[in-house]
Design a protein around this motif. Structure first.
Motif, mmCIF file in Angstrom:
data_model
loop_
_atom_site.group_PDB
_atom_site.id
_atom_site.type_symbol
_atom_site.label_atom_id
_atom_site.label_comp_id
_atom_site.label_asym_id
_atom_site.label_seq_id
_atom_site.Cartn_x
_atom_site.Cartn_y
_atom_site.Cartn_z
ATOM 1 N N MET A 183 0.848 -1.164 0.000
ATOM 2 C CA MET A 183 0.000 0.000 0.000
ATOM 3 C C MET A 183 0.901 1.238 0.000
ATOM 4 N N PRO A 184 0.680 2.160 -0.953
ATOM 5 C CA PRO A 184 1.537 3.344 -1.014
ATOM 6 C C PRO A 184 1.246 4.283 0.154
ATOM 7 N N HIS A 185 2.311 4.879 0.662
ATOM 8 C CA HIS A 185 2.172 5.827 1.757
ATOM 9 C C HIS A 185 1.820 7.195 1.173
ATOM 10 N N THR A 186 0.708 7.753 1.631
ATOM 11 C CA THR A 186 0.338 9.088 1.168
ATOM 12 C C THR A 186 0.706 10.089 2.245
ATOM 13 N N LYS A 187 1.378 11.121 1.835
ATOM 14 C CA LYS A 187 1.796 12.154 2.769
ATOM 15 C C LYS A 187 0.571 12.944 3.228
ATOM 16 N N GLU A 188 0.508 13.169 4.527
ATOM 17 C CA GLU A 188 -0.598 13.944 5.079
ATOM 18 C C GLU A 188 -0.521 15.366 4.541
ATOM 19 N N LYS A 189 -1.662 15.882 4.118
ATOM 20 C CA LYS A 189 -1.714 17.237 3.586
ATOM 21 C C LYS A 189 -1.548 18.237 4.729
ATOM 22 N N THR A 190 -0.715 19.233 4.489
ATOM 23 C CA THR A 190 -0.495 20.264 5.492
ATOM 24 C C THR A 190 -0.832 21.629 4.906
ATOM 25 N N LYS A 191 -1.086 22.570 5.823
ATOM 26 C CA LYS A 191 -1.394 23.938 5.423
ATOM 27 C C LYS A 191 -0.702 24.896 6.373
ATOM 28 N N HIS A 192 -0.550 26.092 5.901
ATOM 29 C CA HIS A 192 -0.001 27.163 6.719
ATOM 30 C C HIS A 192 -1.084 27.637 7.678
ATOM 31 N N ILE A 193 -0.679 28.149 8.819
ATOM 32 C CA ILE A 193 -1.619 28.605 9.847
ATOM 33 C C ILE A 193 -2.594 29.655 9.303
ATOM 34 N N ASN A 194 -2.116 30.526 8.416
ATOM 35 C CA ASN A 194 -2.991 31.558 7.851
ATOM 36 C C ASN A 194 -4.121 30.963 7.014
ATOM 37 N N PHE B 1 0.928 22.858 9.469
ATOM 38 C CA PHE B 1 -0.095 22.255 10.314
ATOM 39 C C PHE B 1 -0.867 21.224 9.511
ATOM 40 N N SER B 2 -1.345 20.233 10.207
ATOM 41 C CA SER B 2 -2.187 19.227 9.574
ATOM 42 C C SER B 2 -3.456 19.895 9.067
ATOM 43 N N ASP B 3 -3.811 19.593 7.842
ATOM 44 C CA ASP B 3 -5.080 20.083 7.300
ATOM 45 C C ASP B 3 -6.192 19.475 8.152
ATOM 46 N N HIS B 4 -7.373 20.037 8.061
ATOM 47 C CA HIS B 4 -8.488 19.528 8.860
ATOM 48 C C HIS B 4 -9.562 18.909 7.960
ATOM 49 N N PRO B 5 -9.259 17.729 7.380
ATOM 50 C CA PRO B 5 -10.208 17.117 6.440
ATOM 51 C C PRO B 5 -11.511 16.678 7.107
ATOM 52 N N ILE B 6 -11.464 16.310 8.369
ATOM 53 C CA ILE B 6 -12.701 15.891 9.039
ATOM 54 C C ILE B 6 -13.623 17.091 9.201
ATOM 55 N N MET B 7 -13.071 18.225 9.594
ATOM 56 C CA MET B 7 -13.888 19.433 9.727
ATOM 57 C C MET B 7 -14.420 19.861 8.369
ATOM 58 N N ARG B 8 -13.588 19.756 7.359
ATOM 59 C CA ARG B 8 -14.014 20.108 6.001
ATOM 60 C C ARG B 8 -15.187 19.222 5.565
ATOM 61 N N ASP B 9 -15.081 17.920 5.841
ATOM 62 C CA ASP B 9 -16.179 16.997 5.503
ATOM 63 C C ASP B 9 -17.448 17.331 6.282
ATOM 64 N N ARG B 10 -17.276 17.652 7.562
ATOM 65 C CA ARG B 10 -18.435 18.011 8.379
ATOM 66 C C ARG B 10 -19.101 19.274 7.851
ATOM 67 N N MET B 11 -18.299 20.261 7.493
ATOM 68 C CA MET B 11 -18.863 21.506 6.947
ATOM 69 C C MET B 11 -19.538 21.252 5.603
ATOM 70 N N ASP B 12 -18.889 20.485 4.735
ATOM 71 C CA ASP B 12 -19.479 20.172 3.429
ATOM 72 C C ASP B 12 -20.814 19.459 3.595
ATOM 73 N N THR B 13 -20.864 18.510 4.523
ATOM 74 C CA THR B 13 -22.102 17.771 4.771
ATOM 75 C C THR B 13 -23.180 18.698 5.319
ATOM 76 N N PHE B 14 -22.820 19.532 6.285
ATOM 77 C CA PHE B 14 -23.788 20.476 6.850
ATOM 78 C C PHE B 14 -24.352 21.373 5.761
ATOM 79 N N ILE B 15 -23.482 21.963 4.958
ATOM 80 C CA ILE B 15 -23.915 22.899 3.919
ATOM 81 C C ILE B 15 -24.807 22.198 2.902
ATOM 82 N N LYS B 16 -24.444 20.995 2.507
ATOM 83 C CA LYS B 16 -25.251 20.238 1.549
ATOM 84 C C LYS B 16 -26.651 19.974 2.121
ATOM 85 N N LEU B 17 -26.713 19.479 3.344
ATOM 86 C CA LEU B 17 -28.009 19.182 3.966
ATOM 87 C C LEU B 17 -28.816 20.457 4.213
#
Length: 131
Positions: free
Chosen positions: A1-12, A99-115
């Motif tokens: 299984m290939p290792h995928t690098k965790e996506k990171t972002k700048h604090i800003n 910083f670690s990106d926040h994919p779980i929060m992004r998914d939660r927001m996307d789901t909330f907005i869609k619903l």
């Protein structure tokens, strides 16, 4: 299984997203207040059980969406505090820290907005049918 690098972002970037999401959630909460006001106006005009049942359904959905928005706002505030604490701890190097990106929060927001948008569309269709 290939290792995928965790996506990171700048604090800003993370801070900007948090602010954007917070403002969106506040807008949706304000809109829910308007929807509830209109719901009460419509409820006073009808006595048919099917219309009242639909109104109750929307009222329950508005309560639920408002509660989910509150939870999301709370979690966003927590993430903002995390970012602020990190900025205080490493003032000099904060502009180079990833910083670690926040994919779980992004998914939660996307789901909330869609619903939420589906609920708004259904409510508007309902209102246009009864008015």
């Amino acid at each position: 299984m290939p290792h995928t690098k965790e996506k990171t972002k700048h604090i800003n970037e993370l801070h900007f997203e948090n602010i954007l999401w917070t403002k969106e959630l506040i807008f949706y909460k304000d809109e829910l207040l308007i929807f509830n006001k209109r719901l009460l106006e419509v409820a006073g005009m009808y006595t048919k059980k099917d219309v009242l049942a639909r109104l109750e359904h929307f009222q329950n959905q508005f309560i639920l969406q408002n509660e989910v928005a509150d939870i999301l706002l709370h979690d966003l505030n927590g993430h903002e505090q995390f970012l602020a604490d990190n900025a205080k701890e490493s003032i000099v190097a904060i502009d180079r820290k990833a910083f670690s990106d926040h994919p779980i929060m992004r998914d939660r927001m996307d789901t909330f907005i869609k619903l939420y948008r589906e609920l708004r569309k259904d409510y508007m269709q309902f209102l246009s049918g009864v008015m």
